[in-house]
Design a protein around this motif. Structure first.
Motif, PDB file in Angstrom:
ATOM      1  N   THR A 228       0.869  -1.286  -0.007  1.00 51.19           N
ATOM      2  CA  THR A 228      -0.097   0.029   0.061  1.00 51.19           C
ATOM      3  C   THR A 228       0.893   1.237   0.285  1.00 51.19           C
TER       4      THR A 228
ATOM      5  N   ALA B 256      -2.045   7.871   2.823  1.00 52.52           N
ATOM      6  CA  ALA B 256      -3.592   8.238   2.780  1.00 52.52           C
ATOM      7  C   ALA B 256      -3.974   9.625   3.046  1.00 52.52           C
TER       8      ALA B 256
ATOM      9  N   VAL C 196     -10.029  -0.312   6.795  1.00 57.27           N
ATOM     10  CA  VAL C 196      -9.227  -0.957   5.774  1.00 57.27           C
ATOM     11  C   VAL C 196      -8.316  -2.007   6.433  1.00 57.27           C
TER      12      VAL C 196
ATOM     13  N   LYS D 275      -6.463  -3.768   1.641  1.00 58.37           N
ATOM     14  CA  LYS D 275      -5.166  -3.283   1.083  1.00 58.37           C
ATOM     15  C   LYS D 275      -4.369  -4.420   0.241  1.00 58.37           C
TER      16      LYS D 275
ATOM     17  N   LEU E 159      -8.968   4.633  -2.674  1.00 57.85           N
ATOM     18  CA  LEU E 159      -9.237   5.343  -1.309  1.00 57.85           C
ATOM     19  C   LEU E 159     -10.317   6.620  -1.450  1.00 57.85           C
TER      20      LEU E 159
END
Length: 768
Positions: free
Chosen positions: A414, A665, A729, A752, A759
């Motif tokens: 990720t 993120a 997640v 993930k 996202l």
């Protein structure tokens, strides 16, 4: 066979006149004669009395002659019967009603020479466990029917006991030994190898003729025969015989909880011809081996166990392997008497099937040279069970490892793919770094696919099942499959005209079919035909195959058949193991079939394989037919009148314990205009939410974290903020929430590794 035949018994009156009766008649005649001569009667009366006396005298004489003839006939019958019984080859006894022996013939005196008891029950106790019950049962039947017989199986063999009722109240008993049984067993003296039948307590129940000749007498317990106990099969032990101490190798055959059969073979003078036949017919696989490992001789059962591939002069290492150290060292240690463990499990080098043997070595001396006797026991079933247990443990361990690796690996992927997406946003296709970034992104996706294969093997990937028709699925996949097989291979499809639907994940099912077709293509380097057949089958009874049991019902079967090189019998059971492959390095990971196995098992199906070397391989998959009548029609949800949000409108609370993932993120959401609040643990998130003036629209949280996990802290937070949407997640694709569903309203799950767009779009949809 009857004790005597009726044809040799004379026809006799049932009873001869007694002497008392004849005497009474003579006395009466005398009285009448005296009365007639000297009595005071008239002459006429006197003459009548004298005539009567004469008549009675004649009657008495006739009765005397008749009695003499009857007595002579009975005497002759008794002599004939006694002679017949005496010359009978079977032991015979004459007893009274109480079982007391009146007489016995010569065969009985020889057969029961060790036991001259007075009663028949005591005499037969040496062969019957409970003779009194048997004798009473037969005697009762003989009193009613005149004779009776019963066959009894004893430790000495098959015995037939007959009884006949005699005229004078006596009983004639015959003991017949039925000797027409063949084969090895406790009743057969046909075996030329010394053999003992031993009870649970060590009592010797039976010794065949060869054993009695070797020992010189009949022994009753093992401790009187063997110098040392316990008796261990496959070992050289000393026995006491009439000629002295003799060393023998003990073989055991046909063991049961009640009795054991021990075979004895002397280990001296093994080169004598009469011993060679005994060695060859011994019902235990055995080898004669030189101290350096050369095979001198194998008996018949050893040759059969070894596949008739062993011959004199071969070295034992040529057809046995798997010791873990040189076999020569093991043989030398045993020959020198320094080996602690003399028994080993080895694998035979057989091409037709996989066979394991337990080899027990014993040292012996032959013509002054040290040699070895190897006793073989087929341990294939034992090793198969052991392998199945080890395999199940290994599969379980790898499955757990796959889940754990997937979590950590997906976090790394990720971060890698996410930051790569951020870099791609700042570079256009004309930039010289754009190609490198694309390569990084593609390889990150390949790594994610590999983790997905591990999860499929461990049956932990997320499935999206739907109702499928195999004809449609294969039709959509045909073009891709034709490109995969190439020009040398022909792909042929054959469908059942009435094919029923199944419920499975279409994407995963396509992966299974592609794996099987690619393997079939690789098995035919010179080209050939791959045939895919679908069919509906109905199982009336449960189908047991390859340690799996298919319950009765309807199944859709898919067969993938090739004409390739096939799979060896000793390798076919390993094809579904992870990382096992027969391909060269770089041609395969060994995860294809294990992945297919995991997907099919998770779907509720079964997969089996059949193969013949040089002819091809066939994989057959069973999928339960899906009953469409059980589907629950879902009612469409009413359109909600929530206002449509645009990107950038909303506050996101991001809770992630992995710093690289949290950094990516956070930047991705901020690039889309969202306000992002970061927390590295659930505890920090709850502290942040204590501010009553803080407005949060979406929680984006990891599921598994140190301390409180995702669902736990979210439930706590929703008590004060029930309107907040949630995005979970996790690096665990399935089972991230444990055994229970989180049951949190307005929540979605994002596995993930996820990309920047995945996202942001998920958060955007939650805000709607």
């Amino acid at each position: 066979m009857s004790a005597f035949s009726a044809s040799i018994t004379p026809d006799l009156p049932e009873r001869s006149p007694s002497g008392a009766r004849i005497f009474a008649v003579m006395l009466l005649a005398l009285v009448l004669a005296v009365t007639g001569v000297w009595g005071p009667f008239a002459d006429l009366v006197d003459r009548v009395l004298i005539a009567a006396a004469g008549s009675m005298t004649v009657v008495a004489v006739v009765l005397g002659v008749w009695g003499h003839r009857v007595s002579a006939a009975h005497s002759m019958a008794r002599d004939m019967l006694a002679g017949f019984i005496e010359k009978d080859a079977s032991p015979s006894f004459v007893t009274d009603d109480e079982g007391l022996i009146l007489t016995r013939n010569s065969a009985a005196r020889v057969r029961f020479s060790d036991d001259q008891a007075d009663t028949l029950a005591a005499t037969l106790r040496s062969i019957f466990a409970n003779p009194s019950a048997v004798l009473f049962r037969l005697q009762s039947r003989a009193r009613m029917d005149g004779n009776a017989a019963e066959d009894i199986v004893t430790r000495r063999g098959h015995i037939r006991l007959r009884v006949h009722s005699l005229a004078d109240g006596g009983l004639l008993w015959r003991v017949e030994e039925v000797s027409d049984r063949s084969g090895w067993g406790s009743g057969g003296d046909t075996c030329h190898v010394p053999m003992l039948t031993v009870g649970r307590s060590g009592a010797v129940l039976f010794m065949n003729e060869a054993a009695r000749k070797m020992v010189g007498e009949r022994v009753k317990s093992l401790d009187r025969l063997f110098v040392s106990t316990p008796v261990e099969p496959g070992q050289v032990q000393d026995i006491t015989t009439s000629t002295g101490i003799v060393s023998v190798v003990v073989g055991e055959h046909g063991t049961s909880p009640v009795r054991r059969e021990l075979y004895l073979m002397t280990v001296r003078n093994l080169d004598r011809p009469e011993r060679e036949e005994g060695f060859n017919t011994l019902p235990v696989p055995m080898l004669k081996i030189a101290a350096h490992g050369e095979v001198r001789e194998a008996n018949r059962l050893a040759s059969e166990l070894l596949g008739n591939a062993v011959a004199g002069g071969m070295h034992i290492s040529e057809f046995m392997q798997g010791l873990g150290r040189p076999i020569e060292d093991w043989l030398r240690d045993v020959a020198e008497g320094v080996a602690v463990q003399k028994s080993e499990f080895l694998r035979l080098s057989r091409k037709d099937k996989e066979v394991y043997v337990q080899v027990t070595l014993s040292r012996t001396s032959e013509n002054g040279n040290t040699g070895l006797i190897a006793v073989l026991n087929d341990a294939t079933e034992l090793k198969t069970l052991e392998a199945q247990f080890v395999q199940s443990q290994k599969m379980q361990a790898i499955g757990q490892l796959a889940g754990g690796v997937a979590h950590d690996f997906n976090n790394l992927l990720t971060a890698i793919s996410g930051h790569c997406d951020l870099l791609l946003l700042r570079h256009d296709q004309g930039d010289q770094d754009y190609g490198d970034l694309v390569q990084i992104n593609q390889n990150a996706n390949r790594a994610a696919a590999l983790v997905g294969q591990l999860l499929a093997f461990s049956r932990k990937q997320t499935l999206r099942p739907e109702t499928l028709d195999f004809r449609d699925t294969l039709s959509d996949l045909t073009h891709l499959l034709n490109r995969l097989v190439g020009e040398k291979v022909t792909l042929t499809l054959s469908h059942d005209p009435v094919l029923k639907p199944v419920r499975a994940d279409k994407r995963q099912l396509e992966q299974v079919l592609m794996n099987l077709v690619v393997n079939a293509r690789d098995a035919m380097p010179q080209g050939g035909e791959i045939r895919i057949e679908t069919e509906v089958v109905h199982l009336d009874n449960a189908l047991e195959r390859d340690r799996a049991t298919l319950p009765p019902g309807e199944y859709v079967t898919v067969k993938v058949r090739d004409e390739g090189i096939g799979i060896a019998p000793d390798k076919i059971q390993k094809v579904f193991e992870p990382f096992y492959t027969t391909k060269r390095t770089g041609e395969g990971t060994g995860l294809g079939l294990s992945t297919a196995y995991g997907i099919i098992k998770q779907t509720g199906g079964y997969i089996f394989v059949d193969s013949v070397e040089g002819q091809g391989t066939e994989f057959i998959i069973y999928f339960p037919v899906h009953d469409q009548s059980e589907r629950i029609e879902t009612q469409p949800k009413e359109d909600q009148k929530n206002p449509v949000a645009r990107h950038g409108e909303g506050v996101v609370l991001l809770v992630e314990d992995e710093a690289p993932v949290r950094a990516f993120a956070s930047r991705a959401l901020r690039l889309r205009g969202y306000t992002v609040l970061e927390a590295e643990s659930a505890e920090d998130a709850l502290k942040t939410l204590k501010d009553p003036d803080l407005s949060v629209d979406v929680f984006v949280t990891d599921v598994v974290m140190p301390g409180l996990d995702g669902p736990t802290w979210v439930r706590e937070a929703l008590k004060e903020r029930p309107q907040v949407r949630v995005v979970f997640v996790s690096g665990y694709a399935e089972g991230a929430f444990g055994d229970c569903d989180p049951d949190i309203p307005n929540s979605v799950f994002l596995p993930k590794p996820f990309s920047l767009n995945q996202l942001t779009e998920t958060v955007h949809q939650q805000l709607h």
